[in-house]
Design an enzyme around this catalytic site. Structure first.
Site, PDB file in Angstrom:
ATOM      1  N   GLY A  71       0.782  -1.227   0.000  1.00 38.95           N
ATOM      2  CA  GLY A  71       0.000   0.000   0.000  1.00 38.95           C
ATOM      3  C   GLY A  71       0.811   1.273   0.000  1.00 38.95           C
ATOM      4  CG  ASN A 151      -6.228   3.470   8.717  1.00 41.28           C
ATOM      5  OD1 ASN A 151      -6.577   4.475   8.099  1.00 41.28           O
ATOM      6  ND2 ASN A 151      -5.246   3.486   9.595  1.00 41.28           N
ATOM      7  CD  GLN A 179      -8.092  -1.709   7.424  1.00 41.13           C
ATOM      8  OE1 GLN A 179      -8.317  -2.867   7.783  1.00 41.13           O
ATOM      9  NE2 GLN A 179      -6.922  -1.130   7.613  1.00 41.13           N
ATOM     10  CG  HIS A 201      -0.012  -6.493   5.488  1.00 40.73           C
ATOM     11  ND1 HIS A 201      -0.308  -6.069   6.762  1.00 40.73           N
ATOM     12  CD2 HIS A 201       0.235  -5.378   4.769  1.00 40.73           C
ATOM     13  CE1 HIS A 201      -0.242  -4.753   6.804  1.00 40.73           C
ATOM     14  NE2 HIS A 201       0.087  -4.306   5.612  1.00 40.73           N
ATOM     15  CB  CYS A 326       1.483   3.451   9.951  1.00 40.07           C
ATOM     16  SG  CYS A 326       1.172   2.143   8.754  1.00 40.07           S
TER      17      CYS A 326
END
Length: 380
Positions: A71, A151, A179, A201, A326
């Protein structure tokens, strides 16, 4: 007690079928897809078969799928290369205040290069008003980047409405669908989307691999320079084992499977909220419960510090989070909640995200809720 993982919005465990096919590809299809000998041709055929399967999930052409590392690379490629290649037509970009850091940090970088960025606000439920978007759109706007689903709070953005407006405007429309891809039916051509970023993932595939959908009708320079892989659109030898794992993850995500998960996650949410109400826990749902991704539930527990709550749950073997992975490990408050409530609202330090996925069941959710209620009562 068995540990419970409820942070699937951060990353998901790889499906057993994904692990199996990756191991098989590493053992049996190790050739470089760019090589012209038998081993290379075998790898290339596998690569193109997977590309075809992934393209079918979006109802796009196989040629419109560019394999990459995930992403962040997809967002950077879409935003930076669109901006730099179209700056003669304008220097104005539009995004929202609640985007993923992969978008927001990229926009900040472009601001340093002289581009002007409009960060659209959201209301206290995290909703983006289409009238605000329409008012921000200018003749010199060259790129719009709005995420498909948030997200942290799960809100679905008005992508269809934006796409309809963009059909009458020359600007490029990008969406970070990392997402949302695992749960929503997304048809880029129908929605007017030019560029779309995905990461494996988040859908029970491997880390470090993803793809960028690029509408054939638009020009986009390569972000990475080097070899001629991906038809000169993304240099670097393809990660065939990872791509095979992603392909299998996509194959497993049938429309029937998505609907099954939707129903299961709605039941998980119902269990949690019903038990919290019974226990008279003072909470608030962050986001719009009527228009969100089913696997994300973001809650404010009033008067309870989120970091303290997470620590107690972790000691019980339960993993949830305060928001985007993140930004984990930092003391920065959620920019999403700040955009919704302002910088000083108590919700900023009292909210947690519970996100469901593969391997979760009713028993786990009931155990989580019982422990959650017990911890909150003890803290208060």
């Amino acid at each position: 007690m068995e540990p419970i993982y409820l942070d699937h919005a951060a990353t998901t465990p790889a499906h057993t079928a994904v692990i199996e096919i990756m191991a098989s590809e590493m053992a049996n299809t190790f050739g470089n897809p760019s090589s012209i000998h038998t081993f290379g041709r075998q790898a290339h055929r596998k690569l193109e078969d997977i590309r075809q399967g992934i393209a079918a999930s979006l109802e796009v052409k196989p040629h419109e799928i560019i394999f990459n590392s995930g992403g962040t690379e997809g967002d950077n490629t879409a935003i930076i290369e669109t901006a730099l290649s179209r700056k003669e037509q304008g220097m104005h970009l539009i995004t929202t205040a609640i985007e993923h850091p992969a978008v927001l940090e990229t926009m900040k970088y472009l601001e340093e290069l002289g581009f002007e960025v409009t960060y659209l606000p959201v209301d206290t439920e995290g909703n983006l008003a289409i009238t605000d978007f329409e008012a921000a759109l200018r003749d010199d706007t060259i790129l719009v980047s709005v995420m498909y689903g948030n997200n942290e709070i799960g809100n679905l953005m008005p992508i269809k409405e934006i796409g309809a407006l963009m059909k009458e405007h020359p600007a490029i429309f990008h969406t970070d669908a990392v997402q949302a891809y695992g749960s929503e039916r997304i048809l880029p051509h129908e929605l007017g989307i030019d560029l779309l970023s995905i990461s494996a993932h988040k859908i029970n595939g491997p880390k470090g691999v993803g793809f960028l959908f690029k509408n054939d009708a638009i020009f986009l320079p390569s972000f990475l320079h080097g070899g001629e892989q991906e038809e000169k659109r993304r240099a670097g030898t393809e990660n065939l084992a990872g791509i095979a794992g992603m392909g299998k993850a996509v194959e497993l995500l049938t429309e029937a499977e998505k609907e099954k998960r939707h129903e299961q996650y709605r039941e998980f949410e119902r269990i949690i909220l019903t038990e919290l109400d019974k226990a008279q826990i003072d909470y608030r749902i962050n986001g719009n419960p009527e228009n969100k991704l089913a696997h994300i539930l973001n809650l404010q527990f009033k008067g309870v510090a989120s970091d303290l709550l997470l620590m107690h749950l972790d000691l019980q073997g339960i993993a949830i989070s305060t928001g985007s992975a993140c930004t984990a490990g930092t003391v920065d408050p959620s920019h999403v909640l700040q955009a919704m409530y302002g910088k000083n609202d108590p919700a900023i330090k009292e909210s947690v995200r519970i996100s469901f996925g593969l391997g979760n069941d009713d028993a786990q959710i009931k155990r989580l809720t019982a422990i959650l209620i017990d911890i909150i009562n003890k803290i208060k």
